[in-house]
Design a protein around this motif. Structure first.
Motif, PDB file in Angstrom:
ATOM      1  N   SER A 194       0.833  -1.207   0.000  1.00  9.75           N
ATOM      2  CA  SER A 194       0.000   0.000   0.000  1.00  9.75           C
ATOM      3  C   SER A 194       0.866   1.255   0.000  1.00  9.75           C
ATOM      4  CB  SER A 194      -0.923   0.011   1.216  1.00  9.75           C
ATOM      5  OG  SER A 194      -1.773  -1.095   1.202  1.00  9.75           O
ATOM      6  N   GLU A 195       1.927   1.221   0.790  1.00  5.95           N
ATOM      7  CA  GLU A 195       2.847   2.351   0.852  1.00  5.95           C
ATOM      8  C   GLU A 195       3.526   2.564  -0.513  1.00  5.95           C
ATOM      9  OE1 GLU A 195       6.533   3.783   3.731  1.00  5.95           O
ATOM     10  OE2 GLU A 195       5.360   2.021   4.265  1.00  5.95           O
ATOM     11  N   ILE A 196       3.893   1.477  -1.134  1.00  8.73           N
ATOM     12  CA  ILE A 196       4.513   1.549  -2.463  1.00  8.73           C
ATOM     13  C   ILE A 196       3.535   2.123  -3.477  1.00  8.73           C
ATOM     14  CG2 ILE A 196       5.360   0.119  -4.369  1.00  8.73           C
ATOM     15  CD1 ILE A 196       6.649  -1.680  -2.180  1.00  8.73           C
ATOM     16  N   LEU A 197       2.285   1.684  -3.417  1.00 12.81           N
ATOM     17  CA  LEU A 197       1.272   2.212  -4.342  1.00 12.81           C
ATOM     18  C   LEU A 197       1.110   3.720  -4.174  1.00 12.81           C
ATOM     19  CD1 LEU A 197      -1.476  -0.561  -4.191  1.00 12.81           C
ATOM     20  CD2 LEU A 197      -0.053   0.031  -6.151  1.00 12.81           C
ATOM     21  N   GLY A 198       1.137   4.193  -2.939  1.00 16.30           N
ATOM     22  CA  GLY A 198       1.046   5.634  -2.690  1.00 16.30           C
ATOM     23  C   GLY A 198       2.228   6.385  -3.268  1.00 16.30           C
ATOM     24  N   LEU A 223      -4.368   0.260   5.829  1.00 20.67           N
ATOM     25  CA  LEU A 223      -3.950   0.262   4.426  1.00 20.67           C
ATOM     26  C   LEU A 223      -3.996   1.668   3.838  1.00 20.67           C
ATOM     27  CD1 LEU A 223      -5.648  -3.029   3.158  1.00 20.67           C
ATOM     28  CD2 LEU A 223      -3.251  -2.675   3.796  1.00 20.67           C
ATOM     29  N   THR A 224      -5.034   2.412   4.187  1.00 15.82           N
ATOM     30  CA  THR A 224      -5.151   3.796   3.708  1.00 15.82           C
ATOM     31  C   THR A 224      -4.013   4.648   4.264  1.00 15.82           C
ATOM     32  OG1 THR A 224      -7.549   3.584   3.554  1.00 15.82           O
ATOM     33  CG2 THR A 224      -6.664   5.812   3.621  1.00 15.82           C
ATOM     34  N   ALA A 225      -3.702   4.475   5.541  1.00 14.24           N
ATOM     35  CA  ALA A 225      -2.615   5.234   6.155  1.00 14.24           C
ATOM     36  C   ALA A 225      -1.275   4.908   5.495  1.00 14.24           C
ATOM     37  CB  ALA A 225      -2.548   4.947   7.651  1.00 14.24           C
ATOM     38  N   ALA A 226      -1.068   3.648   5.153  1.00 11.15           N
ATOM     39  CA  ALA A 226       0.180   3.257   4.490  1.00 11.15           C
ATOM     40  C   ALA A 226       0.267   3.901   3.104  1.00 11.15           C
ATOM     41  CB  ALA A 226       0.267   1.738   4.384  1.00 11.15           C
ATOM     42  N   PHE A 227      -0.838   3.901   2.358  1.00  8.54           N
ATOM     43  CA  PHE A 227      -0.858   4.539   1.034  1.00  8.54           C
ATOM     44  C   PHE A 227      -0.521   6.024   1.170  1.00  8.54           C
ATOM     45  CE2 PHE A 227      -2.974   6.893  -2.336  1.00  8.54           C
ATOM     46  CZ  PHE A 227      -2.634   6.182  -3.481  1.00  8.54           C
ATOM     47  N   ASN A 228      -1.178   6.690   2.108  1.00  9.58           N
ATOM     48  CA  ASN A 228      -0.935   8.125   2.319  1.00  9.58           C
ATOM     49  C   ASN A 228       0.490   8.403   2.777  1.00  9.58           C
ATOM     50  OD1 ASN A 228      -3.547   8.717   1.551  1.00  9.58           O
ATOM     51  ND2 ASN A 228      -4.331   8.713   3.632  1.00  9.58           N
ATOM     52  N   ARG A 229       1.042   7.528   3.596  1.00  7.43           N
ATOM     53  CA  ARG A 229       2.414   7.684   4.055  1.00  7.43           C
ATOM     54  C   ARG A 229       3.385   7.617   2.870  1.00  7.43           C
ATOM     55  NH1 ARG A 229       1.998   4.318   7.906  1.00  7.43           N
ATOM     56  NH2 ARG A 229       2.607   2.457   6.769  1.00  7.43           N
TER      57      ARG A 229
END
Length: 141
Positions: free
Chosen positions: A52-56, A95-101
């Protein structure tokens, strides 16, 4: 031990009519609380958060360097959340927090497309592809 069980059974039998009665007044108008789904972490949650972080990060970097904005990576994240954490608000938040991070970490560094931004985007895409393959190979059906 048999006496305790018998006493408990008798007590429940005698109390049954009381349990079957409807509440009066305001309590009768209340709706029952929604069923709470117990959230159990999946064995691959840490990997999913990293993905998720990578996608962000990729979403930010691709749009930074693209001629026209694209929303593919955010849409992929939405689909991932729906499939993996559809009815689990806690997992959705993680998951949302990881994307935003991931998004914000690169937004704080890159304000213009540079060669290093292009290299970072490529490396993150490769890491994400590897991670997605590992998750599905190990935990997929």
């Amino acid at each position: 031990m048999k006496v305790i069980r018998a006493a408990l059974l008798i007590g429940l039998t005698l109390a049954a009519p009381a349990f079957g009665q409807k509440a009066t007044g305001d309590k009768a108008k209340e709706t029952p609380p929604a069923a709470i789904i117990e959230e159990k972490p999946a064995p691959y949650d840490e990997r999913l958060e990293r993905l998720s972080e990578i996608l962000g990060a990729v979403h930010y970097l691709r749009n930074l360097c693209a001629d026209k904005p694209e929303d593919n990576w955010r849409a992929s994240m939405q689909q991932l959340i729906q499939l993996e954490a559809g009815k689990e608000p806690g997992r959705q938040e993680k998951l949302t927090a990881a994307f935003n991070r991931g998004y914000r970490s690169f937004a704080a560094i890159y304000t213009a497309c540079t060669d290093s931004a292009v290299v970072a985007e490529e490396r993150y895409r490769n890491e994400g592809a590897t991670l997605a393959t590992e998750i599905t190979a190990r935990f997929g059906n």
